[in-house]
Each structure stands twice: as structure tokens, then as C-alpha cells.
Scaffold this motif. Sequence first.
Motif, mmCIF file in Angstrom:
data_model
loop_
_atom_site.group_PDB
_atom_site.id
_atom_site.type_symbol
_atom_site.label_atom_id
_atom_site.label_comp_id
_atom_site.label_asym_id
_atom_site.label_seq_id
_atom_site.Cartn_x
_atom_site.Cartn_y
_atom_site.Cartn_z
ATOM 1 N N MET A 198 0.767 -1.237 -0.070
ATOM 2 C CA MET A 198 -0.086 -0.018 -0.009
ATOM 3 C C MET A 198 0.671 1.456 0.021
ATOM 4 S SD MET A 198 -2.885 -1.164 2.681
ATOM 5 C CE MET A 198 -3.918 0.382 2.180
ATOM 6 N N ASP A 199 1.986 1.204 -0.838
ATOM 7 C CA ASP A 199 2.874 2.441 -0.588
ATOM 8 C C ASP A 199 2.505 3.393 -1.782
ATOM 9 O OD1 ASP A 199 3.403 0.389 -2.814
ATOM 10 O OD2 ASP A 199 5.471 0.630 -2.784
ATOM 11 N N ARG A 200 1.608 3.151 -2.772
ATOM 12 C CA ARG A 200 1.225 4.054 -3.731
ATOM 13 C C ARG A 200 0.038 3.676 -4.282
ATOM 14 N NH1 ARG A 200 2.099 2.361 -8.816
ATOM 15 N NH2 ARG A 200 3.392 0.299 -9.034
ATOM 16 N N LEU A 201 -0.783 4.812 -4.982
ATOM 17 C CA LEU A 201 -2.042 4.372 -5.396
ATOM 18 C C LEU A 201 -1.957 3.861 -6.770
ATOM 19 C CD1 LEU A 201 -4.987 5.292 -5.615
ATOM 20 C CD2 LEU A 201 -4.477 7.593 -6.733
ATOM 21 N N GLU A 204 -3.569 -2.840 -12.274
ATOM 22 C CA GLU A 204 -2.267 -2.661 -11.917
ATOM 23 C C GLU A 204 -1.531 -3.724 -11.099
ATOM 24 O OE1 GLU A 204 1.370 0.756 -10.942
ATOM 25 O OE2 GLU A 204 -0.895 1.105 -10.943
ATOM 26 N N GLU A 205 -2.527 -3.764 -9.914
ATOM 27 C CA GLU A 205 -2.064 -4.624 -8.621
ATOM 28 C C GLU A 205 -1.914 -5.907 -8.997
ATOM 29 O OE1 GLU A 205 -3.389 -3.547 -4.319
ATOM 30 O OE2 GLU A 205 -4.801 -4.660 -5.049
ATOM 31 N N GLY A 213 1.533 -10.847 -10.573
ATOM 32 C CA GLY A 213 1.900 -11.866 -11.522
ATOM 33 C C GLY A 213 0.572 -12.564 -11.799
ATOM 34 N N ARG A 214 -0.520 -11.696 -11.703
ATOM 35 C CA ARG A 214 -1.845 -12.649 -11.964
ATOM 36 C C ARG A 214 -2.297 -11.915 -13.217
ATOM 37 N NH1 ARG A 214 -5.203 -15.489 -7.143
ATOM 38 N NH2 ARG A 214 -3.542 -16.394 -6.030
ATOM 39 N N VAL A 215 -3.298 -12.338 -13.847
ATOM 40 C CA VAL A 215 -4.003 -11.898 -15.015
ATOM 41 C C VAL A 215 -5.292 -11.280 -14.446
ATOM 42 C CG1 VAL A 215 -5.087 -12.407 -17.146
ATOM 43 C CG2 VAL A 215 -2.984 -13.588 -16.637
ATOM 44 N N PRO A 216 -5.346 -9.900 -14.344
ATOM 45 C CA PRO A 216 -6.695 -9.413 -14.166
ATOM 46 C C PRO A 216 -7.734 -9.496 -15.102
ATOM 47 C CG PRO A 216 -5.390 -7.579 -14.901
ATOM 48 C CD PRO A 216 -4.378 -9.014 -15.254
ATOM 49 N N SER A 261 -9.248 -1.137 -17.172
ATOM 50 C CA SER A 261 -8.777 -0.462 -16.100
ATOM 51 C C SER A 261 -9.256 0.964 -16.329
ATOM 52 C CB SER A 261 -7.194 -0.199 -15.980
ATOM 53 O OG SER A 261 -6.905 1.064 -14.905
ATOM 54 N N VAL A 262 -10.233 1.405 -15.203
ATOM 55 C CA VAL A 262 -10.659 2.580 -15.080
ATOM 56 C C VAL A 262 -9.941 3.711 -14.792
ATOM 57 C CG1 VAL A 262 -12.293 4.043 -13.975
ATOM 58 C CG2 VAL A 262 -13.021 1.868 -14.337
#
Length: 263
Positions: free
Chosen positions: A107-110, A115-116, A121-124, A188-189
Amino acid sequence: MQPPFDTDPATAASARPSLPNLIALRDDTAKPLYQQLEDQLTHLIGEGILPAGTTLPAERQLAEKLKISRATVQRCYNTLRQRKLLSAHGRLGSIVQGMGARLHPGMDRLKGFTEEMRELGRVPSSRILERAVVADRSIASIFGLSSNALFLKLVRIRSGDDVPMSREVAWYNLQIVPELAQADLSQSVYAVLQTLGAPLVLCEQTIEAAAPTEEECAVFGFERPVPCLLIKRRSYSRDSSMVEYVEGLFRGDAYSYKLSLRA
């Protein structure tokens, strides 16, 4: 395959505590014993204390060690099998299937969900359940806008490697980005907002424990409610205008947050 917990005391005892010693059932709570046992075994599996391949004691064996009825252990084991955390292997007993690697995003950046997941290493992927332009007095109050202000409401199931990870309800301020109402939001919004000239640069986020609703249990494939993480986020543009408000319920059996704190 890992050896059973209590069939080789000469080696297993020195390597790790026996399973009964890891279980602490209480008689001063309204929660049934089988649910207490299920919750504790789920925790042990999720934390890797009972890794995939571990053979659990037979129902009668564990019941005698814990001084509870065999029916209690049987009910717990059956539920864990339904949740795909255990599998039955005849005379070998019940084998831990595991629940996959637990996610520990920082949780170091927005950053957005897409992206997360890629960083982990996962396919969103996303599935939109509802998309509408709405006026909502309570949401307008959160944004500090008039009661007739219009928002884009977006309800989505967010998945990583096709596993549902969260159910997200989001509202977007159409006074700031009116083009968002017609934009392609299948991905991604946050990327779309960047393209529209309204990138998010700051967010305020809270995390709390929550129990999933019946609908959310169906989304995650839970037989009964499992503790989840409710994340509420307010996100802002460069000029400090509030663009987004999100309430996302994340599954607690496979998701945890990692924080880095400095003095």
C-alpha cells in the motif's frame, strides 16, 4: 506429500507442533464447535502452517485428541472439502489442498486493481454487473456535491487468474469527467481517467472487517460467510477534486494487505 501429524511422533514432534496443539476450542462462546474448528483449520491452511499435501488426522483420531464428538470433526472436514481446501483420499484420510498463494499487495502508492494484479503476477479481469448514470443523495454528500449531481455507478466483479477476488461498487464524479459515462470500462478505469486528462493522484483509504452478504458469498463460492476485507476509498485529481468513491469487498481467505512503515 507431507506426513500425517501424529503418526510419526519421533520426527514430527520435533519439526512442528501436532495439530491438536494448534487448535484451541472454546466452550464460552455461542459459535458451534464445528465452526470454530473450521475457522481455525482455514486459518492454518491460509497461513501455510498446514501446507498443501499435509495429511490431517482421521476424524475419530482428531475427535479423541480434542475431546469432541466425531460428528463435529466430520461436519468440519466435509465443509472444508466443499470449499476445496481438503480432499478425501480413502485410507490416507483428508489431504490439504491449500488455497493458493495468499496475496500480499503493498500500500505504498495509489494504484488500481488491474495494475495490482499484474504486479502480483496474476491476469486481471472484470465483469460488469451494473453500469448506470445515477443521482444519489447519500453519495452526493460524500462528494460534497448537491443532491441532484450525477454519478457513474459501476458494480464489478474483479478477478485474478479467473478467481473472483472482490465485488466492487464505485461512483465517479461526472462533473469532472463527463466522458466517462460513455467510455469503454472493460479494463482499467484508472487508465481511462488518465487518457481523459483526469488522472488520480491521491486517495484516502480505510480497511475494516466485514461479513459477505448472501449475494457476495455466491460470487466468491463460499458455502457460508467467511470474513472479508471491506475497503473504502476516496480518490482525488490534481486539483484536489474528488473523482471516485469505491466500496470493495475483498475475499479474506486469499487476500491480505502489506504495509511498510518508517520512523
